[in-house]
Design a protein around this motif. Structure first.
Motif, PDB file in Angstrom:
ATOM      1  N   PRO A 128      35.717  -7.534   0.599  1.00 33.90           N
ATOM      2  CA  PRO A 128      34.415  -8.203   0.602  1.00 33.90           C
ATOM      3  C   PRO A 128      33.239  -7.266   0.834  1.00 33.90           C
ATOM      4  O   PRO A 128      32.115  -7.736   1.015  1.00 33.90           O
ATOM      5  CB  PRO A 128      34.545  -9.202   1.751  1.00 33.90           C
ATOM      6  CG  PRO A 128      35.463  -8.546   2.711  1.00 33.90           C
ATOM      7  CD  PRO A 128      36.424  -7.736   1.884  1.00 33.90           C
ATOM      8  N   GLY A 129      33.471  -5.935   0.833  1.00 42.22           N
ATOM      9  CA  GLY A 129      32.358  -5.010   0.783  1.00 42.22           C
ATOM     10  C   GLY A 129      32.132  -4.095   1.961  1.00 42.22           C
ATOM     11  O   GLY A 129      31.272  -3.212   1.890  1.00 42.22           O
ATOM     12  N   PHE A 130      32.868  -4.274   3.071  1.00 39.64           N
ATOM     13  CA  PHE A 130      32.651  -3.404   4.222  1.00 39.64           C
ATOM     14  C   PHE A 130      32.910  -1.937   3.887  1.00 39.64           C
ATOM     15  O   PHE A 130      33.821  -1.618   3.116  1.00 39.64           O
ATOM     16  CB  PHE A 130      33.599  -3.783   5.368  1.00 39.64           C
ATOM     17  CG  PHE A 130      33.223  -5.035   6.112  1.00 39.64           C
ATOM     18  CD1 PHE A 130      32.154  -5.041   6.998  1.00 39.64           C
ATOM     19  CD2 PHE A 130      33.965  -6.193   5.953  1.00 39.64           C
ATOM     20  CE1 PHE A 130      31.828  -6.191   7.700  1.00 39.64           C
ATOM     21  CE2 PHE A 130      33.649  -7.351   6.649  1.00 39.64           C
ATOM     22  CZ  PHE A 130      32.575  -7.345   7.525  1.00 39.64           C
ATOM     23  N   ASP A 131      32.140  -1.041   4.496  1.00 35.37           N
ATOM     24  CA  ASP A 131      32.505   0.363   4.568  1.00 35.37           C
ATOM     25  C   ASP A 131      33.492   0.485   5.724  1.00 35.37           C
ATOM     26  O   ASP A 131      33.143   0.192   6.882  1.00 35.37           O
ATOM     27  CB  ASP A 131      31.275   1.234   4.842  1.00 35.37           C
ATOM     28  CG  ASP A 131      30.327   1.297   3.656  1.00 35.37           C
ATOM     29  OD1 ASP A 131      30.815   1.287   2.510  1.00 35.37           O
ATOM     30  OD2 ASP A 131      29.113   1.357   3.877  1.00 35.37           O
ATOM     31  N   VAL A 132      34.720   0.910   5.430  1.00 32.79           N
ATOM     32  CA  VAL A 132      35.795   0.869   6.414  1.00 32.79           C
ATOM     33  C   VAL A 132      35.997   2.251   7.030  1.00 32.79           C
ATOM     34  O   VAL A 132      36.295   3.221   6.325  1.00 32.79           O
ATOM     35  CB  VAL A 132      37.111   0.383   5.778  1.00 32.79           C
ATOM     36  CG1 VAL A 132      38.183   0.203   6.849  1.00 32.79           C
ATOM     37  CG2 VAL A 132      36.891  -0.927   5.020  1.00 32.79           C
ATOM     38  N   LEU A 133      35.847   2.345   8.326  1.00 36.59           N
ATOM     39  CA  LEU A 133      36.029   3.604   9.025  1.00 36.59           C
ATOM     40  C   LEU A 133      37.509   3.832   9.323  1.00 36.59           C
ATOM     41  O   LEU A 133      38.287   2.885   9.400  1.00 36.59           O
ATOM     42  CB  LEU A 133      35.239   3.604  10.333  1.00 36.59           C
ATOM     43  CG  LEU A 133      33.751   3.250  10.237  1.00 36.59           C
ATOM     44  CD1 LEU A 133      33.085   3.454  11.591  1.00 36.59           C
ATOM     45  CD2 LEU A 133      33.054   4.071   9.170  1.00 36.59           C
ATOM     46  N   PRO A 134      37.925   5.083   9.501  1.00 37.37           N
ATOM     47  CA  PRO A 134      39.312   5.338   9.900  1.00 37.37           C
ATOM     48  C   PRO A 134      39.645   4.562  11.166  1.00 37.37           C
ATOM     49  O   PRO A 134      38.793   4.407  12.051  1.00 37.37           O
ATOM     50  CB  PRO A 134      39.334   6.853  10.138  1.00 37.37           C
ATOM     51  CG  PRO A 134      38.222   7.379   9.286  1.00 37.37           C
ATOM     52  CD  PRO A 134      37.151   6.332   9.317  1.00 37.37           C
ATOM     53  N   PRO A 135      40.868   4.061  11.283  1.00 40.16           N
ATOM     54  CA  PRO A 135      41.219   3.231  12.430  1.00 40.16           C
ATOM     55  C   PRO A 135      41.365   4.049  13.708  1.00 40.16           C
ATOM     56  O   PRO A 135      41.643   5.249  13.666  1.00 40.16           O
ATOM     57  CB  PRO A 135      42.564   2.630  12.020  1.00 40.16           C
ATOM     58  CG  PRO A 135      43.183   3.684  11.150  1.00 40.16           C
ATOM     59  CD  PRO A 135      42.020   4.262  10.370  1.00 40.16           C
ATOM     60  N   PHE A 136      41.188   3.371  14.835  1.00 40.26           N
ATOM     61  CA  PHE A 136      41.493   3.965  16.137  1.00 40.26           C
ATOM     62  C   PHE A 136      42.803   3.341  16.590  1.00 40.26           C
ATOM     63  O   PHE A 136      42.866   2.136  16.844  1.00 40.26           O
ATOM     64  CB  PHE A 136      40.381   3.683  17.145  1.00 40.26           C
ATOM     65  CG  PHE A 136      40.617   4.340  18.478  1.00 40.26           C
ATOM     66  CD1 PHE A 136      40.253   5.660  18.688  1.00 40.26           C
ATOM     67  CD2 PHE A 136      41.233   3.651  19.512  1.00 40.26           C
ATOM     68  CE1 PHE A 136      40.470   6.282  19.911  1.00 40.26           C
ATOM     69  CE2 PHE A 136      41.459   4.259  20.748  1.00 40.26           C
ATOM     70  CZ  PHE A 136      41.078   5.580  20.939  1.00 40.26           C
TER      71      PHE A 136
END
Length: 258
Positions: free
Chosen positions: A184-192
């Motif tokens: 749905p469009g989020f810029d996804v950061l690397p997970p913690f």
């Protein structure tokens, strides 16, 4: 900035609960506005059903997508769904905070996604034609917002390594990061990700907390995962397969990351 934390753990005194409270304080101390959807505390209804629309008539055949679309367009969603959608629209960044249970998010959080991600909000958006196949995978109503997972696991880090028995952690999280968030469009950061939670002592907790604090401090500076945009030229439309000259000879989740 506005940050929404969607949190799923039944025990407030758990490691998850402590890290969630730490995140709220760290972000607020930095001047950000924070809202928390504590799904267990809210007694969130996980099952998507006909009751999610106040317009549903008993006896009518229930079509989840059509019902979602009609309710969303006409302001007929149940109040709990509408309230969570308002938080999503308000947020500049969303953090999904959960323990990895049976290789995925807890059922209550999956139910939050299924009910809150209405047709017309998170999917079913944009033109569908031979030139475009909707505003999704890099586009959509959440474009311009950031998202990140904070995940805990009981297994060792090696269990989730490229040759680990549980499978690579990036592959396990791909349906959430690429599907639930990037779609749905989020810029996804690397997970913690925090591993081997049962062995977290005071010293290790301090290390985890400090590392999480750094990630939160850089929530708007960290480069997102470079997923390929659906309408960016890498995919055939409407087949939605990668073109032959893109990552030739490769398959699997990794080919969808530049």
């Amino acid at each position: 900035m506005n940050v929404l934390i969607v949190y799923a753990h039944p025990e407030p005194r758990s490691l998850n609960g402590s890290l969630k409270e730490f995140s709220v304080k760290r972000l607020r101390d930095a001047g950000h506005a924070v809202q928390v959807s504590d799904l267990y505390a809210m007694n969130w209804k996980a099952a998507l059903d006909a009751g999610d629309s106040v317009a549903h008539t008993t006896g009518d055949r229930f079509d989840p997508s059509r019902a979602s679309k009609y309710a969303f367009e006409n302001g007929l969603q149940s109040a709990d769904i509408a309230a969570e959608q308002a938080k999503l629209k308000w947020a500049d960044a969303v953090i999904l905070h959960f323990p990895l249970w049976w290789f995925s998010m807890p059922a209550i959080m999956k139910g939050w996604v299924e009910r809150v991600y209405a047709y017309g909000l998170a999917y079913g958006v944009g033109e569908h034609s031979d030139a475009r196949w909707g505003d999704r995978y890099g586009e959509g109503n959440f474009a311009g917002k950031r998202a990140m997972l904070v995940v805990t696991t009981g297994g060792w880090e090696s269990h989730y390594s490229p040759r680990g028995i549980n499978g690579p952690i990036d592959d396990l999280l791909f349906p959430i990061q690429h599907g639930v968030l990037y779609y749905p469009g989020f810029d996804v950061l690397p997970p913690f990700v925090v591993h081997r939670t049962s062995r977290i002592d005071e010293q290790k907790y301090a290390e985890v907390r400090n590392a999480l604090g750094e990630r939160l401090d850089n929530l708007w500076n960290t480069a997102p995962i470079p997923f390929r945009a659906q309408n960016g030229g890498d995919y055939r439309i409407p087949e939605l397969t990668l073109k032959d000259d893109i990552a030739p000879g490769r398959e699997g989740f990794g080919v969808h990351v530049k």
